[in-house]
Design a protein around this motif. Structure first.
Motif, PDB file in Angstrom:
ATOM      1  N   GLN A   1      45.569  41.335  43.902  1.00 26.76           N
ATOM      2  CA  GLN A   1      44.529  40.324  44.095  1.00 26.76           C
ATOM      3  C   GLN A   1      43.871  39.970  42.765  1.00 26.76           C
ATOM      4  O   GLN A   1      43.578  38.814  42.492  1.00 26.76           O
ATOM      5  CB  GLN A   1      43.482  40.814  45.071  1.00 26.76           C
ATOM      6  CG  GLN A   1      43.881  40.669  46.513  1.00 26.76           C
ATOM      7  CD  GLN A   1      42.766  41.087  47.464  1.00 26.76           C
ATOM      8  OE1 GLN A   1      41.786  41.731  47.057  1.00 26.76           O
ATOM      9  NE2 GLN A   1      42.918  40.732  48.732  1.00 26.76           N
TER      10      GLN A   1
ATOM     11  N   LYS B   1      46.143  37.671  40.768  1.00 28.05           N
ATOM     12  CA  LYS B   1      46.250  36.317  41.278  1.00 28.05           C
ATOM     13  C   LYS B   1      44.990  35.515  40.987  1.00 28.05           C
ATOM     14  O   LYS B   1      45.038  34.321  40.806  1.00 28.05           O
ATOM     15  CB  LYS B   1      46.468  36.339  42.798  1.00 28.05           C
ATOM     16  CG  LYS B   1      47.851  36.771  43.193  1.00 28.05           C
ATOM     17  CD  LYS B   1      48.011  36.692  44.699  1.00 28.05           C
ATOM     18  CE  LYS B   1      49.391  37.096  45.111  1.00 28.05           C
ATOM     19  NZ  LYS B   1      49.551  37.060  46.563  1.00 28.05           N
ATOM     20  N   GLN B   2      43.819  36.158  40.910  1.00 31.26           N
ATOM     21  CA  GLN B   2      42.567  35.445  40.703  1.00 31.26           C
ATOM     22  C   GLN B   2      42.386  35.032  39.248  1.00 31.26           C
ATOM     23  O   GLN B   2      41.705  34.062  38.959  1.00 31.26           O
ATOM     24  CB  GLN B   2      41.371  36.299  41.134  1.00 31.26           C
ATOM     25  CG  GLN B   2      41.280  36.462  42.624  1.00 31.26           C
ATOM     26  CD  GLN B   2      40.110  37.349  43.045  1.00 31.26           C
ATOM     27  OE1 GLN B   2      39.423  37.919  42.206  1.00 31.26           O
ATOM     28  NE2 GLN B   2      39.920  37.481  44.345  1.00 31.26           N
TER      29      GLN B   2
ATOM     30  N   ALA C   1      47.275  46.724  46.340  1.00 31.61           N
ATOM     31  CA  ALA C   1      46.790  45.450  46.880  1.00 31.61           C
ATOM     32  C   ALA C   1      45.641  44.911  46.030  1.00 31.61           C
ATOM     33  O   ALA C   1      45.566  43.694  45.776  1.00 31.61           O
ATOM     34  CB  ALA C   1      46.346  45.632  48.328  1.00 31.61           C
ATOM     35  N   GLN C   2      44.741  45.756  45.560  1.00 31.55           N
ATOM     36  CA  GLN C   2      43.628  45.313  44.717  1.00 31.55           C
ATOM     37  C   GLN C   2      44.130  44.768  43.384  1.00 31.55           C
ATOM     38  O   GLN C   2      43.648  43.744  42.894  1.00 31.55           O
ATOM     39  CB  GLN C   2      42.654  46.466  44.467  1.00 31.55           C
ATOM     40  CG  GLN C   2      41.760  46.783  45.637  1.00 31.55           C
ATOM     41  CD  GLN C   2      40.860  47.983  45.344  1.00 31.55           C
ATOM     42  OE1 GLN C   2      41.007  48.652  44.323  1.00 31.55           O
ATOM     43  NE2 GLN C   2      39.933  48.244  46.267  1.00 31.55           N
TER      44      GLN C   2
ATOM     45  N   GLN D   1      46.219  50.568  48.928  1.00 28.62           N
ATOM     46  CA  GLN D   1      45.007  49.790  48.650  1.00 28.62           C
ATOM     47  C   GLN D   1      44.896  49.468  47.171  1.00 28.62           C
ATOM     48  O   GLN D   1      44.518  48.352  46.794  1.00 28.62           O
ATOM     49  CB  GLN D   1      43.766  50.555  49.108  1.00 28.62           C
ATOM     50  CG  GLN D   1      43.499  50.466  50.579  1.00 28.62           C
ATOM     51  CD  GLN D   1      42.214  51.213  50.953  1.00 28.62           C
ATOM     52  OE1 GLN D   1      41.825  52.176  50.280  1.00 28.62           O
ATOM     53  NE2 GLN D   1      41.572  50.759  52.018  1.00 28.62           N
TER      54      GLN D   1
END
Length: 122
Positions: free
Chosen positions: A117, A120-121, A113-114, A110
């Motif tokens: 993210q 990418k943002q 994955a965070q 997790q």
């Protein structure tokens, strides 16, 4: 001919050879109530050969016994409550260890994955 398994066999051929191979093992059981049982275990195999023409062999039923020189002894035992409790604790400890490893793997996945993210943002 009577089979070792309790059935019967009929020879439809003119001549045939039934061979039974019987392995016999002396066995002794010792129970918790101090009784003993002396008996024998056996295993059997059978072989049928149809005799035709000039083949070697005599028609009939033949028994071959293999008597084991070694006795099998079985002793009934009971384990103490402490032995049961130790085994139970080992199982519970193993379950907690595997659950901790699984939780750690999921938590790490997790977090990765965070971070991906967030990268990418921005």
């Amino acid at each position: 001919a009577v089979c070792a398994a309790g059935g019967t066999r009929m020879c439809d051929d003119k001549s045939g050879m039934y061979q039974y191979f019987v392995k016999v093992v002396p066995t002794e059981y010792h129970f918790l109530n101090k009784t003993e049982l002396s008996t024998f275990q056996f295993a059997s195999t059978q072989h049928y050969r149809k005799l035709e023409g000039l083949q070697r062999g005599l028609p009939g039923v033949f028994f071959f016994y293999d008597l084991s020189p070694i006795k099998a002894t079985f002793q009934e035992t009971s384990s103490s409550f402490l032995h049961f409790l130790t085994g139970l604790c080992a199982i519970v400890g193993g379950v907690f260890t595997v659950a901790g490893m699984l939780d750690s793997t999921i938590y790490t996945g997790q977090r990765i994955a965070q971070k991906m993210q967030l990268g990418k943002q921005s």
